[in-house]
Structures are given as C-alpha cells and as structure tokens.
Design a protein around this motif. Sequence first.
Motif, PDB file in Angstrom:
ATOM      1  N   ASP A 284       4.070  -2.207   9.526  1.00 18.17           N
ATOM      2  CA  ASP A 284       5.717  -1.586   8.901  1.00 18.17           C
ATOM      3  C   ASP A 284       6.545  -2.788   8.430  1.00 18.17           C
ATOM      4  OD1 ASP A 284       4.643   0.470   8.946  1.00 18.17           O
ATOM      5  OD2 ASP A 284       6.261   1.273   9.364  1.00 18.17           O
ATOM      6  N   TYR A 285       7.105  -3.553   9.279  1.00 16.77           N
ATOM      7  CA  TYR A 285       7.797  -4.453   8.901  1.00 16.77           C
ATOM      8  C   TYR A 285       7.872  -5.375   7.419  1.00 16.77           C
ATOM      9  CZ  TYR A 285      12.868  -6.965   9.379  1.00 16.77           C
ATOM     10  OH  TYR A 285      14.275  -7.046   8.444  1.00 16.77           O
ATOM     11  N   ARG A 286       6.670  -5.725   7.957  1.00  8.00           N
ATOM     12  CA  ARG A 286       6.186  -7.134   7.255  1.00  8.00           C
ATOM     13  C   ARG A 286       5.512  -6.433   5.857  1.00  8.00           C
ATOM     14  NH1 ARG A 286       2.316 -11.928   8.782  1.00  8.00           N
ATOM     15  NH2 ARG A 286       2.346 -13.041   6.705  1.00  8.00           N
ATOM     16  N   VAL A 287       5.032  -5.939   6.079  1.00 12.23           N
ATOM     17  CA  VAL A 287       5.031  -4.851   4.421  1.00 12.23           C
ATOM     18  C   VAL A 287       5.879  -4.649   3.734  1.00 12.23           C
ATOM     19  CG1 VAL A 287       4.201  -2.720   3.325  1.00 12.23           C
ATOM     20  CG2 VAL A 287       2.961  -3.710   4.956  1.00 12.23           C
ATOM     21  N   CYS A 288       7.738  -4.453   4.447  1.00 14.20           N
ATOM     22  CA  CYS A 288       8.465  -4.512   3.558  1.00 14.20           C
ATOM     23  C   CYS A 288       8.764  -6.077   3.501  1.00 14.20           C
ATOM     24  CB  CYS A 288       9.757  -4.168   4.687  1.00 14.20           C
ATOM     25  SG  CYS A 288       9.147  -1.900   4.754  1.00 14.20           S
ATOM     26  N   VAL A 289       9.027  -6.249   4.220  1.00  9.68           N
ATOM     27  CA  VAL A 289       9.170  -8.344   3.736  1.00  9.68           C
ATOM     28  C   VAL A 289       8.408  -8.872   2.483  1.00  9.68           C
ATOM     29  CG1 VAL A 289       9.582  -9.959   4.867  1.00  9.68           C
ATOM     30  CG2 VAL A 289      10.289  -8.689   6.014  1.00  9.68           C
TER      31      VAL A 289
END
Length: 557
Positions: A272-277
Amino acid sequence: MTAAANSDHFRITLGQLNPTVGDISGNAAKARIAWEAGRDAKADLVALPEMFILGYNAQDLVMKPAVQAACLAAIEKLAVKCADGPALAIGGPAVEDGKLYNAYFICRGGKIASKALKHNLPNEDVFDEVRIFDSGPLGGPYSVGNTRIGSPICEDAWHEDVSETLEETGAEFLLVPNGSPYYRGKFDVRMNQMVSRVVETGLPLIYLNMVGGQDDQVFDGGSFALNPGGKLAMQMPVFDEEIAHVDLTRTSDGWRVEDGAKALIPGQFEQDYRVCVTALRDYMGKTGFKKVLLGMSGGIDSALVATIAVDALGGENVRCVMLPSEYTSQGSLDDAKDCAERIGAEYNFVPIKEGRDAITNTLAPLFEGFDADVTEENIQSRLRGLLLMAMSNKFGSMLLTTGNKSEVAVGYATIYGDMSGGYNPIKDMYKVRVFEVCRWRNQNHFEWMMGPKGEVIPPSIIDKPPSAELRPDQKDSDSLPDYPILDGILEMLVDDDASVADCVAAGYERDVVKKIEHLLYISEYKRFQSAPGTRLSRRAFWLDRRYPIVNRWRDNS
C-alpha cells in the motif's frame, strides 16, 4: 546451444515496463530496449504488456483516430527495426472494418505477422472497455518458429472460454499480456485465476503485467509463470521495471517452464505504501512537475503526505508550509517543524492573521448582525488554500492535498480550501489506517524510499487527538463519531455497498449510520471537484464509485 537454435527450447524475454499514456514514441523506445535485450539473450520472442504502445488505461484517448493511426505506425516501424532477431509481441489498438479492438500484435520478419483480439471486455471498477472497444472473436494461437502460442489478453484470462479455445486449437502454452492495476489483495486474486486456467487447459502460463502509475491507478507488475498443476516456476518483483528471460523446455508431456528466480511478495502495508509513493512519483514525472508543496498543519494526515512525498521525490523537492492562526496550538507548531526537519524537507512559516483580518474587515459590513459560525472557520481554510496556490504558481511546485478517505467520504474538508491541490496520495486511505501506516513507516525503510530511515513522524503527532484547529479546543470527534466507528460504517456503506440495516445488524447505532449516510451523499459535489488520488481499494472515490451529485434517495431499511 541457444534457444533459437534448439526446437526443444524456447526463450521469452518479458518486458515488465512502465509506459506513459500518450507517449507513443517513448513507449516504442522502451519496447526497442526490451527487444535488444532479448536479441542479445538469443530469445525467440520478446513480449510487452497489454496496450503498451499507447499506455494503459488510456480511456477515451484511444478512441481518437489520430491516436490509433500513430500507434499502428509506431508498431509497424518497430516491426521493421526488429526484423533481424526475435519476434516482438506488443499491445495496442487495432481498427478493422470500422471497429476498434484491444489487440496484441506479433511482429516477425519486418512486419506485423498476426494479432490477437481481446474478446472479454472488462466493464467494472476502473474499466469501461465495453464502451470503448469492440469484442474480438474467439481466435486461435499464433506461431513463432515451430511453436504455437496462445495470448488471452488480460480479462480474457479471467474467463474460461478464450484459454480453452486456444488449447483446443493447438496452443502449446499461454502468454497473457496485462494492464492489471493494483488494489489491496489483487495479487492473490490474479494468481488464483491463472491457476484455474492452467488446471483447465493443462498448459503452462506466463503472466506479464506492466508497472507504474497512471492517474489514480498503479500497475504493480509481479509477472510470473506457472506450470501445469499450478506450480510456480518464476516470479518477478512487484512495482519494479525489469526485463527477464523465461525458458521453456519441451518434454514428453509438452512444454514446461524452467525454474527461475522467485521474488518475494511484500506484506500489505509495504505494498500500500509503495503504491502511494509510486503513484505520486509517476504522476509528477509523467506530468513534468519536479517539486511539491503542502500545508503542514502538525496533524497526522499532512505528516504522512509529506513523508510519502519525500520518499517519492527526495526532501530537496518537498516544501512544507505551516500557516498558523490564533487557534493553532504550540504543539502543532512544534510538531510540524519537527516532522519537516526529520524528513529533510524545506519548512516555511506563514501566519495567516493579517490576511484573515483583511478578509474579516472586508466582509464586516455584509455580515453585520450575523453570529460567527462555520463561515469564519472556512475563511481560514480557504485563505490557506489561496496562499498555498500562490506559492505553487510562484515556485512551479504542485500543491498536494492531504484529506484521508474518511474525511473525503463525509465532506469533512473545505472545498477551495484544504481540498485545493493537484494530487492526494492518501485519498483512498481511511483515518484508522493512516495511524497504522505512520507507525509502520517509522519502523520500516526500503531502498525505494528516498526519505531517511527511522522515526520520521514524531510520536506526538500520532498520539494526539485529531483536530482541524479552526476554533478553540476543536476536536474531530465534536462533529464525527470516533474514527474506528466512522471507518467501520464507511467501509460497509462505501466499500461493501451495505445497507443501513446491514450496518445496524453489525452493531452500529442507527442514528449514527443515518448521519454518516447523509454526509456521504451530500458530499458528492465536493468529491466531484476534488484532486485525483492513489487508488488502494476496489471502491476508491473516482471511477470505482460513480454517484449522481443531485441525489435525494436515502436508505430507510
């Protein structure tokens, strides 16, 4: 002996790459690089994902005749340039007899030798392919050398008919080109579908997906290969651009994929966090922006967005602006500065008192006799939006907005105020998850993060009660249920399309559920005008959930 020289071996070079929608020449150049890697590796076939030449999801752009012609010309040019070496398979639009198809082109010997046409067109979630494309007929495999390959295009591999038809008409293995975007848990859903196709057909299957961000969507790669029975033979990493070579060997039972590298799939918080980044990094890079700024309130949402921005772009490209009023607590002032310093971003202090006084004085004759109310609160928010947009214009930086999904759902944000901005990395992240992600980021760091390691978000930001700080002693809980309750109701109403009765049966108070339902519907006009943001779920606020702005229906169950 090379794969090309041995009829019992077949090598495919997979280009798990990141196209840019509309950059046809740039995408062709990426395809050429992948083909050269395949040529150097003595591959028989170099494969690119679905609609790669135009980029995906191109929506109505692909319906323009000039775009269709440019894509075909680019593929024909690639075919000529790639004549001496492996065959090239690449996705793009095809027009035949006045009909537009989602096609997969097979280039051999300097020309387009054959093509597959997508039969099953997705018409849910973010996809409108039934409106855009015509359904191609069920077709057979294509030949590369003495090998017959079937290519169900993306959605075609989620249904039995295309793969079974290809197997029945002589396909020896399946190569599935995809433009499959991320949502939480999507990888397991894909894998289960592809295992089903392998079990049904008895054929090996190679699943090729693209990577990179496009508007709200992120394509997460994770290409893989399965042998009959569903055994995993190779696994490419998620999110990373990579060119990989996959070898198949002919056995007495047919083709089998040789064992290769198997990348580990990260946990849910990391994905999820990498998708945001990734979404922010590609949105910036593909639109030409290099720097961002945001209002840094000292609260948890802006702290997380600032951290995402630094991880995506580097601290030197992020400006955090504190715009205090008399209601801004000393704790917020300290926390905002502390967080900006921890992540290595530029920090500016811009009080709004003078501007607010000027606006108050200007409106005083008109507002005489009226009590102060939410109007005065919103003036503060809109003044901050004005100042931030002025900085955006002056510095050429994109303004990020920072509303989480809970706030976006119920309209707990000021339109033309704190909703101002060009992108929102946490638009599809509920408030409770914001807290969880902040704690996770403080404990984790990976090489794809450009920000520093360690406790980048001060614990004091995570621990304090959320507040807009637009009036004395204000707390979010003054206007809304506590976030665990609010998020639980919203997950049912929004993500699960549950009824009011369903929510009550789950243990929520009916009057609270009805209040949230009302806020959800009357905030539609705000969401219609809100910035795009990263899609993390199957019910993100944009293409996944399309409701009328004028809507008097209410659920009285």
